[in-house]
Design a protein around this motif. Structure first.
Motif, PDB file in Angstrom:
ATOM      1  N   ALA A 334       0.852  -1.200   0.000  1.00 34.89           N
ATOM      2  CA  ALA A 334       0.000   0.000   0.000  1.00 34.89           C
ATOM      3  C   ALA A 334       0.881   1.241   0.000  1.00 34.89           C
ATOM      4  O   ALA A 334       0.599   2.227  -0.710  1.00 34.89           O
ATOM      5  N   LYS A 337       2.742   1.508  -3.466  1.00 36.16           N
ATOM      6  CA  LYS A 337       1.800   1.903  -4.518  1.00 36.16           C
ATOM      7  C   LYS A 337       1.381   3.367  -4.348  1.00 36.16           C
ATOM      8  O   LYS A 337       1.223   4.094  -5.335  1.00 36.16           O
ATOM      9  N   ARG A 338       1.203   3.773  -3.101  1.00 39.40           N
ATOM     10  CA  ARG A 338       0.868   5.184  -2.868  1.00 39.40           C
ATOM     11  C   ARG A 338       1.998   6.084  -3.359  1.00 39.40           C
ATOM     12  O   ARG A 338       1.758   7.115  -3.999  1.00 39.40           O
ATOM     13  N   GLU A 370      -5.267   6.758  -2.857  1.00 36.73           N
ATOM     14  CA  GLU A 370      -5.519   5.806  -1.779  1.00 36.73           C
ATOM     15  C   GLU A 370      -6.305   4.600  -2.296  1.00 36.73           C
ATOM     16  O   GLU A 370      -6.021   3.451  -1.913  1.00 36.73           O
ATOM     17  N   ALA A 373      -3.889   2.518  -4.222  1.00 32.50           N
ATOM     18  CA  ALA A 373      -2.945   1.852  -3.318  1.00 32.50           C
ATOM     19  C   ALA A 373      -3.578   0.641  -2.640  1.00 32.50           C
ATOM     20  O   ALA A 373      -2.880  -0.334  -2.330  1.00 32.50           O
ATOM     21  N   ARG A 374      -4.871   0.697  -2.406  1.00 35.40           N
ATOM     22  CA  ARG A 374      -5.560  -0.387  -1.702  1.00 35.40           C
ATOM     23  C   ARG A 374      -6.212  -1.383  -2.648  1.00 35.40           C
ATOM     24  O   ARG A 374      -6.768  -2.390  -2.184  1.00 35.40           O
ATOM     25  N   VAL A 432      -0.150   1.065 -11.473  1.00 35.38           N
ATOM     26  CA  VAL A 432       0.285   1.332 -10.096  1.00 35.38           C
ATOM     27  C   VAL A 432       0.714   0.036  -9.406  1.00 35.38           C
ATOM     28  O   VAL A 432       1.716   0.001  -8.673  1.00 35.38           O
ATOM     29  N   GLY A 436       4.463  -0.389  -8.263  1.00 29.24           N
ATOM     30  CA  GLY A 436       4.561  -0.354  -6.813  1.00 29.24           C
ATOM     31  C   GLY A 436       4.954  -1.677  -6.195  1.00 29.24           C
ATOM     32  O   GLY A 436       5.625  -1.699  -5.156  1.00 29.24           O
TER      33      GLY A 436
END
Length: 780
Positions: A334, A337-338, A370, A373-374, A432, A436
């Motif tokens: 997370a 990726k963020r 966000e 990222a999740r 991403v 990431g």
């Protein structure tokens, strides 16, 4: 003509130094090896000097430097006349634009802007660029470039150093100020430092020299696939591997069009599946390229009992380096990726916000990052996969309660199939994830290098034999023609590097001692990275100094913890390269490395042969990456695209076919034996590979065997060889009373030619090799 579906493939990396004619010349060897279809890397015209072919600049023809159309015809004839097939890799998502003059479509767009007939082919946000394409090529201020003369009008073009750009008709006069000429063009040259924030065309991941193509437009699809269509109309090619379909706006529709174009030919998609994720059954495809199979095969050979000690080693390295304790893998990725969404891919996030009519809204951009990222998988295919976005939203709300109102506001739109923002979110989530996770977090999770491979989840440490069988049976039931692989042009480590590193899971305390000795002699000062680097050295040894320096630099900069691509830390990198040099220049260190390699390489070879047999005989269509019929000890690209010595492989195969029974040693001839016998059996007797039935092994060492009946061919492989060997240290076979239960009929091990009957003691069956491939003798 070859059958519609292959029994196996063999991947060849084509380039100017290894052309289609070189591939054609290998037909005899590949046929002797047992290969069914040859599998070519991209062959459409790529950027000059491209070693990989994924930067196609002209999709309308076969690359002259790779042999051209005539070369393809000769290669096709060579393989087809022998009854073999051809699988070719294609790249629909993007084209190369590093040198605009090489790409006629891109050149025309830069010349004519929105009025170019090729403008619809590219995913350009013209409004954001004020009607111009933004090109991040400048290394200095444009005014300084103009005053120094490096930016100039020359030969009817705009030049920046040796870079060439077209001039729109009537926009330049002799002697006119170059900045004014530049301002009249349909493109804007800007600093490369702005590409992360201000780019206005979609690209491949964070690579601005690869511009995305809108193949969702039927006209663009037709124009970009004219050459591919010819291949099938003329019977030159039998199947396709589709690179990165998750980048497309409408991948499901694309695959349907491609299926129609090829007449239902064999079709594979490069789809990275997260742990537990299934390939969408609605894809018009025969399966994936097999990374998920790689992860399962690796993990059934990993010792689950080694996890606590390797975790403790990682914790100690972090503590000694002054680093925080390791976070759960879900939080690691997370965070990475963020960072990608806020960093090198911020241009894509900003464009997504514009699709939501929230241009430059920092709150919306924050919420989108966000959610990205999740997001738990590469992408959804709305309406399918909506649950993944709901899951991401739930986690985002939990971790960022300040964003709840914004998340709730944008979520309905992102869940709406067909909405521009929803379509772009699906394209962006995979970018991403790739940058990431594969290209960042995998270089930070260093407890065991085997675990950080493309398509794998490092938090899944090992699989039990029963879990492995369940995964294999599911693969056979759902996607029987899907590819399986152990090494590719994209893997972070070759299959036999991973097999050797897997041994560390059996001896974590011993590895901790060796690593302590090695880092006492040479360290970067970053404990977890030391573990990664010394694993690479041990896993690939013997490797050249140059190869290991190249790996070290890429791994450290991709990890982005101690140094980065954009801001290299010279002090850290000096220490890093000193570690590599110590392995060669410090006699004591060299001796330690070679002693430890000698200690584990036998067990590594056992793992290698087991992995190879399980892959070659397992469900799906096994691919052999070029050269990996011998030990494959490459590291990350470009190391894994090195030239292959096929003459050596021909020579060894001829010796084996003449009756030589190779020992398991550094030549890799034993692996060639396993590969050739398994491939030949699959090609000659496909009737022996029609089901997946786990065999029963009983006895005190039963946990060290993986055995399966594939419908007449029975594969038996050894796992956890260090612990197995320890059982026999006091004398006798470590297999002791362990028996493979089978019916009373006779059977032959095709690897050794030895005959058996009824149930078989593994002490006898696996006396020569850690693997066996049994075929029942047919009744007279």
């Amino acid at each position: 003509m070859p059958p519609r579906r292959p029994t196996s493939t063999y991947r060849l990396q084509l380039r100017s130094s290894f052309t289609l004619d070189d591939a054609a010349a290998l037909q005899g060897y590949l046929s002797d090896l047992g290969v069914d279809w040859a599998y070519f890397s991209p062959i459409l015209t790529a950027s000059a000097g491209s070693d990989h072919g994924y930067d196609v600049v002209d999709p309308t023809g076969v690359d002259p430097s790779r042999g051209g159309p005539a070369g393809l015809e000769r290669a096709s004839r060579a393989f087809h006349d022998a009854g073999r097939g051809l699988l070719v890799d294609i790249v629909p998502n993007h084209v190369g634009v590093a040198r605009p003059e090489e790409n006629p479509w891109w050149w025309d767009v830069l010349t004519h802007g929105r009025s170019s007939r090729y403008a619809p082919a590219f995913d350009i946000d013209w409004e954001f660029g004020a009607g111009r394409v933004r090109l991040p090529v400048l290394g200095d201020d444009i005014a300084e470039a103009a005053s120094s003369g490096v930016l100039r009008v020359e030969a009817g073009e705009l030049r920046y150093y040796d870079r060439r750009f077209p001039l729109a008709p009537g926009t330049a006069s002799d002697g006119e100020d170059v900045l004014r000429v530049h301002d009249r063009q349909h493109y804007e040259l800007m600093s490369w430092r702005r590409e992360a924030d201000d780019l206005n065309y979609r690209r491949f991941f964070g690579v601005s020299s690869l511009a995305a193509v809108r193949v969702e437009d039927p006209t663009v699809f037709d124009e970009t696939h004219t050459e591919v269509r010819r291949w099938f109309a003329e019977g030159l090619v039998d199947g396709l591997r589709v690179d990165h379909p998750d980048g497309l706006r409408a991948p499901v529709e694309y695959l349907e069009r491609l299926d129609a174009l090829t007449g239902g030919a064999y079709l594979l998609v490069e789809k990275i599946l997260e742990h537990g994720e299934a390939l969408p059954q609605f894809f018009a495809a025969d399966g994936s390229t097999g990374y998920e199979a790689l992860a399962d095969i690796d993990r059934v050979l990993v010792d689950p009992q080694g996890e606590p000690a390797l975790d403790a080693l990682d914790a100690g390295l972090r503590e000694r380096s002054g680093l925080p304790a390791a976070m759960p893998w879900s939080e690691v990725i997370a965070a990475t990726k963020r960072a990608i969404g806020e960093g090198i891919l911020r241009s894509e996030v900003r464009r997504l916000a514009r699709d939501l009519h929230a241009a430059d809204d920092s709150g919306v951009e924050d919420a989108l990052v966000e959610l990205l990222a999740r997001f738990p998988v590469y992408r959804s295919y709305l309406p399918a996969g909506a649950e993944h976005l709901q899951q991401a939203a739930a986690q985002a709300r939990q971790h960022r309660p300040d964003l709840v109102p914004v998340i709730d506001a944008v979520l309905p739109t992102l869940l709406e199939p067909g909405h521009p923002a929803a379509l772009r979110f699906q394209q962006t989530s995979g970018m991403v994830m790739a940058k990431g996770v594969e290209d960042t977090a995998f270089y930070r999770a260093t407890r065991l290098g085997t675990l950080t491979e493309v398509g794998a989840d490092p938090s899944v440490f090992a699989l039990s034999v029963s879990e492995f069988h369940a995964a294999q049976a599911a693969r056979h039931a759902a996607w029987p023609h899907s590819m399986t692989t152990l090494s590719t042009h994209d893997t972070k480590r070759g299959e036999d590097v991973r097999a050797r590193l897997t041994v560390l899971s059996e001896i974590p305390e011993r590895w901790a001692e060796v690593l302590d000795e090695l880092t006492d002699a040479a360290t970067t000062g970053h404990g977890p990275f030391d573990a990664l680097l010394w694993q690479a050295i041990v896993g690939a040894w013997p490797a050249s100094r140059e190869r290991l320096h190249g790996y070290a630099e890429k791994a450290a900069r991709e990890a982005g913890e101690a140094t980065t691509w954009l801001a290299p830390d010279t002090d850290f990198e000096r220490r890093m390269h000193a570690v590599v040099d110590a392995a060669f220049d410090d006699a004591d260190v060299t001796a330690r490395v070679e002693s430890f390699v000698a200690e584990i390489e036998g067990a590594g070879w056992s793992n290698s042969l087991s992995a190879k047999l399980l892959q070659l005989t397992g469900p799906g269509v096994p691919d052999v990456y070029q050269g990996s019929e011998l030990w494959e000890q490459s590291l990350v690209d470009p190391d894994n695209r090195r030239a292959v010595d096929f003459d050596e492989r021909r020579r060894l195969l001829a010796r084996i076919d003449a009756g030589d029974q190779p020992v398991v040693d550094r030549t890799g001839a034993a692996k060639l034996l396993v590969t050739s016998r398994a491939l030949r059996l699959r090609r000659e007797r496909p009737d022996l590979f029609t089901r997946y039935t786990p065999m029963t092994v009983v006895g005190s060492a039963a946990d060290h065997a993986v055995a399966v009946d594939r419908g007449g061919a029975v594969a038996v492989a050894t796992r956890l060889p260090v612990a197995l060997a320890a059982r026999g240290a006091a004398g006798g076979s470590p297999w002791e009373d362990t028996v493979l239960l089978r019916h009373s009929g006779p059977t032959t091990d095709v690897l050794t030619g030895r005959a058996f009957s009824g149930s078989i003691r593994l002490a006898q069956l696996l006396e020569l090799y850690p693997v066996a491939l049994l075929v029942a003798e047919e009744a007279p």
